[in-house]
Design a protein around this motif. Structure first.
Motif, PDB file in Angstrom:
ATOM      1  N   GLY A 182       3.800 -39.934  65.413  1.00  0.00           N
ATOM      2  CA  GLY A 182       4.738 -38.992  64.802  1.00  0.00           C
ATOM      3  C   GLY A 182       4.031 -37.864  64.088  1.00  0.00           C
ATOM      4  O   GLY A 182       4.446 -36.700  64.170  1.00  0.00           O
ATOM      5  N   LEU A 183       2.946 -38.191  63.389  1.00  0.00           N
ATOM      6  CA  LEU A 183       2.167 -37.160  62.709  1.00  0.00           C
ATOM      7  C   LEU A 183       1.594 -36.174  63.711  1.00  0.00           C
ATOM      8  O   LEU A 183       1.568 -34.963  63.481  1.00  0.00           O
ATOM      9  CB  LEU A 183       1.038 -37.794  61.892  1.00  0.00           C
ATOM     10  N   LEU A 184       1.152 -36.697  64.852  1.00  0.00           N
ATOM     11  CA  LEU A 184       0.602 -35.836  65.889  1.00  0.00           C
ATOM     12  C   LEU A 184       1.660 -34.865  66.415  1.00  0.00           C
ATOM     13  O   LEU A 184       1.382 -33.688  66.650  1.00  0.00           O
ATOM     14  CB  LEU A 184       0.052 -36.684  67.035  1.00  0.00           C
ATOM     15  N   ILE A 185       2.879 -35.356  66.592  1.00  0.00           N
ATOM     16  CA  ILE A 185       3.964 -34.494  67.062  1.00  0.00           C
ATOM     17  C   ILE A 185       4.191 -33.344  66.085  1.00  0.00           C
ATOM     18  O   ILE A 185       4.353 -32.184  66.479  1.00  0.00           O
ATOM     19  CB  ILE A 185       5.254 -35.312  67.248  1.00  0.00           C
ATOM     20  N   VAL A 186       4.179 -33.665  64.791  1.00  0.00           N
ATOM     21  CA  VAL A 186       4.357 -32.636  63.757  1.00  0.00           C
ATOM     22  C   VAL A 186       3.210 -31.638  63.795  1.00  0.00           C
ATOM     23  O   VAL A 186       3.419 -30.416  63.742  1.00  0.00           O
ATOM     24  CB  VAL A 186       4.467 -33.279  62.358  1.00  0.00           C
ATOM     25  N   LEU A 187       1.977 -32.151  63.905  1.00  0.00           N
ATOM     26  CA  LEU A 187       0.806 -31.267  63.936  1.00  0.00           C
ATOM     27  C   LEU A 187       0.821 -30.373  65.161  1.00  0.00           C
ATOM     28  O   LEU A 187       0.413 -29.208  65.100  1.00  0.00           O
ATOM     29  CB  LEU A 187      -0.476 -32.103  63.904  1.00  0.00           C
ATOM     30  N   LYS A 188       1.284 -30.905  66.274  1.00  0.00           N
ATOM     31  CA  LYS A 188       1.358 -30.116  67.492  1.00  0.00           C
ATOM     32  C   LYS A 188       2.336 -28.960  67.333  1.00  0.00           C
ATOM     33  O   LYS A 188       2.126 -27.865  67.834  1.00  0.00           O
ATOM     34  CB  LYS A 188       1.787 -31.006  68.674  1.00  0.00           C
ATOM     35  N   LYS A 189       3.436 -29.205  66.651  1.00  0.00           N
ATOM     36  CA  LYS A 189       4.420 -28.149  66.433  1.00  0.00           C
ATOM     37  C   LYS A 189       3.895 -27.079  65.480  1.00  0.00           C
ATOM     38  O   LYS A 189       4.225 -25.903  65.594  1.00  0.00           O
ATOM     39  CB  LYS A 189       5.718 -28.752  65.897  1.00  0.00           C
ATOM     40  N   LEU A 190       3.078 -27.518  64.512  1.00  0.00           N
ATOM     41  CA  LEU A 190       2.511 -26.578  63.550  1.00  0.00           C
ATOM     42  C   LEU A 190       1.313 -25.825  64.111  1.00  0.00           C
ATOM     43  O   LEU A 190       0.979 -24.744  63.641  1.00  0.00           O
ATOM     44  CB  LEU A 190       2.080 -27.318  62.276  1.00  0.00           C
ATOM     45  N   SER A 191       0.654 -26.445  65.091  1.00  0.00           N
ATOM     46  CA  SER A 191      -0.595 -25.872  65.587  1.00  0.00           C
ATOM     47  C   SER A 191      -0.348 -24.533  66.276  1.00  0.00           C
ATOM     48  O   SER A 191       0.547 -24.380  67.084  1.00  0.00           O
ATOM     49  CB  SER A 191      -1.255 -26.844  66.575  1.00  0.00           C
ATOM     50  N   TYR A 192      -1.157 -23.560  65.950  1.00  0.00           N
ATOM     51  CA  TYR A 192      -1.017 -22.226  66.527  1.00  0.00           C
ATOM     52  C   TYR A 192      -2.006 -21.983  67.645  1.00  0.00           C
ATOM     53  O   TYR A 192      -1.992 -20.930  68.276  1.00  0.00           O
ATOM     54  CB  TYR A 192      -1.223 -21.156  65.438  1.00  0.00           C
ATOM     55  N   LYS A 193      -2.915 -22.952  67.898  1.00  0.00           N
ATOM     56  CA  LYS A 193      -3.931 -22.744  68.923  1.00  0.00           C
ATOM     57  C   LYS A 193      -4.175 -24.046  69.649  1.00  0.00           C
ATOM     58  O   LYS A 193      -4.873 -24.913  69.179  1.00  0.00           O
ATOM     59  CB  LYS A 193      -5.241 -22.283  68.266  1.00  0.00           C
ATOM     60  N   ARG A 194      -3.592 -24.204  70.825  1.00  0.00           N
ATOM     61  CA  ARG A 194      -3.784 -25.416  71.602  1.00  0.00           C
ATOM     62  C   ARG A 194      -4.718 -25.123  72.767  1.00  0.00           C
ATOM     63  O   ARG A 194      -4.904 -23.987  73.186  1.00  0.00           O
ATOM     64  CB  ARG A 194      -2.445 -25.911  72.113  1.00  0.00           C
ATOM     65  N   LEU A 195      -5.265 -26.158  73.328  1.00  0.00           N
ATOM     66  CA  LEU A 195      -6.171 -25.976  74.463  1.00  0.00           C
ATOM     67  C   LEU A 195      -5.498 -25.254  75.619  1.00  0.00           C
ATOM     68  O   LEU A 195      -6.085 -24.438  76.311  1.00  0.00           O
ATOM     69  CB  LEU A 195      -6.677 -27.351  74.947  1.00  0.00           C
ATOM     70  N   SER A 196      -4.233 -25.535  75.860  1.00  0.00           N
ATOM     71  CA  SER A 196      -3.515 -24.947  76.984  1.00  0.00           C
ATOM     72  C   SER A 196      -3.225 -23.473  76.767  1.00  0.00           C
ATOM     73  O   SER A 196      -2.910 -22.748  77.700  1.00  0.00           O
ATOM     74  CB  SER A 196      -2.197 -25.690  77.209  1.00  0.00           C
ATOM     75  N   ALA A 197      -3.300 -23.016  75.504  1.00  0.00           N
ATOM     76  CA  ALA A 197      -2.941 -21.634  75.202  1.00  0.00           C
ATOM     77  C   ALA A 197      -4.138 -20.701  75.234  1.00  0.00           C
ATOM     78  O   ALA A 197      -3.998 -19.508  75.043  1.00  0.00           O
ATOM     79  CB  ALA A 197      -2.283 -21.562  73.829  1.00  0.00           C
ATOM     80  N   ILE A 198      -5.309 -21.260  75.460  1.00  0.00           N
ATOM     81  CA  ILE A 198      -6.521 -20.436  75.433  1.00  0.00           C
ATOM     82  C   ILE A 198      -6.936 -20.051  76.843  1.00  0.00           C
ATOM     83  O   ILE A 198      -6.964 -20.863  77.730  1.00  0.00           O
ATOM     84  CB  ILE A 198      -7.677 -21.202  74.737  1.00  0.00           C
ATOM     85  N   MET A 250     -10.132 -35.428  66.804  1.00  0.00           N
ATOM     86  CA  MET A 250      -9.140 -34.879  65.885  1.00  0.00           C
ATOM     87  C   MET A 250      -8.990 -33.379  66.088  1.00  0.00           C
ATOM     88  O   MET A 250      -7.878 -32.840  65.978  1.00  0.00           O
ATOM     89  CB  MET A 250      -9.542 -35.191  64.438  1.00  0.00           C
ATOM     90  N   ALA A 251     -10.087 -32.686  66.404  1.00  0.00           N
ATOM     91  CA  ALA A 251     -10.014 -31.252  66.665  1.00  0.00           C
ATOM     92  C   ALA A 251      -9.169 -30.966  67.902  1.00  0.00           C
ATOM     93  O   ALA A 251      -8.402 -29.993  67.945  1.00  0.00           O
ATOM     94  CB  ALA A 251     -11.424 -30.680  66.839  1.00  0.00           C
ATOM     95  N   VAL A 252      -9.302 -31.815  68.930  1.00  0.00           N
ATOM     96  CA  VAL A 252      -8.466 -31.682  70.126  1.00  0.00           C
ATOM     97  C   VAL A 252      -7.012 -31.959  69.786  1.00  0.00           C
ATOM     98  O   VAL A 252      -6.094 -31.247  70.189  1.00  0.00           O
ATOM     99  CB  VAL A 252      -8.948 -32.636  71.245  1.00  0.00           C
ATOM    100  N   ILE A 253      -6.785 -33.027  69.004  1.00  0.00           N
ATOM    101  CA  ILE A 253      -5.434 -33.444  68.648  1.00  0.00           C
ATOM    102  C   ILE A 253      -4.679 -32.329  67.920  1.00  0.00           C
ATOM    103  O   ILE A 253      -3.512 -32.053  68.222  1.00  0.00           O
ATOM    104  CB  ILE A 253      -5.482 -34.716  67.773  1.00  0.00           C
ATOM    105  N   VAL A 254      -5.334 -31.693  66.952  1.00  0.00           N
ATOM    106  CA  VAL A 254      -4.648 -30.671  66.159  1.00  0.00           C
ATOM    107  C   VAL A 254      -4.752 -29.279  66.787  1.00  0.00           C
ATOM    108  O   VAL A 254      -4.262 -28.299  66.225  1.00  0.00           O
ATOM    109  CB  VAL A 254      -5.193 -30.627  64.713  1.00  0.00           C
ATOM    110  N   GLY A 255      -5.383 -29.199  67.954  1.00  0.00           N
ATOM    111  CA  GLY A 255      -5.362 -27.967  68.725  1.00  0.00           C
ATOM    112  C   GLY A 255      -6.351 -26.891  68.331  1.00  0.00           C
ATOM    113  O   GLY A 255      -6.126 -25.712  68.594  1.00  0.00           O
ATOM    114  N   VAL A 256      -7.475 -27.264  67.696  1.00  0.00           N
ATOM    115  CA  VAL A 256      -8.444 -26.245  67.264  1.00  0.00           C
ATOM    116  C   VAL A 256      -9.793 -26.404  67.963  1.00  0.00           C
ATOM    117  O   VAL A 256     -10.734 -25.667  67.648  1.00  0.00           O
ATOM    118  CB  VAL A 256      -8.652 -26.280  65.734  1.00  0.00           C
TER     119      VAL A 256
END
Length: 281
Positions: A265-281, A29-35
């Motif tokens: 669908g929830l994951l798509i929404v969370l991805k858009k809201l997430s401010y820290k993804r694995l790819s951005a670090i 879940m931490a990976v999914i929501v980008g933290v």
């Protein structure tokens, strides 16, 4: 700032909910929501007493969300899994399935050894858990209270952090899951002193396990990022097996697809809201 706090709180809530259910991973879940990687870096910084104000705030808000998720999950989510397991697992299946599609782009070079290692780390304990047992807390010995329970907690804590590997599943394998979830579901009412000692002993072990695995993961990220990304991909892929809806009941196929879609669908929404993804670090 407020938006980041809300996102951290929601992420913590989902991680806490996931950690309640055997076969569903809080690390996933931490990976999914980008933290995930920020969590690893923040906890590692905390153990070294080097923590920025924003990271401390992130950790506090995330931690509050996790605690609320555990308390809520022990009541509501346990009811959902008991009453509607087929559709509830379908929801989580959709979350993880879509996260695989998203994560595959993060893996620049596929490594079969690391991938298979991650895959079997998840699948193998699930087979063992079918022969799991329930320990009796009626006569806790000193050795069990101060050695075996903290050790079990440490193994579960490490499992909670690793994506795909369920800390609840590990506790079930070791015989402490049912007691822990039953006590937490009654918290803070109707708790005996022996049960409080059990929760403290287990909690200390979980914290130690989290700190140790975080230090190891942080070192692995620094030294061999490609290897750990393949390992995580294997962990996530393996986690689809224990939560396959068909293993947990039967139901309407159309509703099954609907709940899988809701999870995705929830994951798509969370991805858009997430401010820290694995790819951005």
């Amino acid at each position: 700032m407020l938006g980041e706090m809300v996102r951290s709180g929601v992420a913590g809530l989902l991680i806490g909910l996931a950690n309640v259910i055997p076969g569903v991973s809080g690390g996933t879940m931490a990976v999914i929501v980008g933290v995930f990687e920020r969590l690893i870096n923040t906890v590692d910084g905390l153990t070294k007493l080097r923590l920025k104000r924003d990271d401390l705030l992130f950790l506090v808000v995330l931690g509050v969300g996790v605690v609320l998720g555990l308390l809520l999950g022990s009541k509501v989510l346990v009811f959902a899994f008991k009453t509607y397991p087929y559709y509830t697992y379908a929801f989580f299946y959709g979350l993880i399935l879509f996260s695989l599609y998203d994560l595959k782009d993060q893996v620049k070079h596929f490594r079969i050894v690391e991938f298979l290692a991650g895959f079997f780390v998840v699948v193998f304990p699930y087979f063992l858990a079918h022969g799991g047992f329930v320990r009796d807390l009626g006569n806790l010995s000193t050795a069990e209270l101060f050695v075996f329970i903290p050790l079990s907690g440490a193994l579960a804590g490490a499992s909670m952090v690793l994506p795909g590997l369920s800390g609840s599943l590990v506790l079930m394998l070791l015989g402490y899951y049912h007691q822990a979830i039953e006590i937490v579901s009654r918290f803070p009412l109707k708790i005996t002193s022996k049960e409080i000692l059990f929760l403290i002993s287990l909690g200390v072990g979980i914290l130690v396990g989290i700190v140790v695995i975080v230090r190891l993961l942080n070192l692995w990220f620094e030294k061999a990022r490609s290897s750990i990304m393949n390992f995580i991909l294997g962990l996530l892929t393996g986690s689809l097996y224990p939560i396959t809806p068909g293993f947990h009941g039967t139901g309407n196929v159309v509703l099954l697809l609907v709940w899988i879609s809701v999870g995705a669908g929830l994951l798509i929404v969370l991805k858009k809201l997430s401010y820290k993804r694995l790819s951005a670090i």
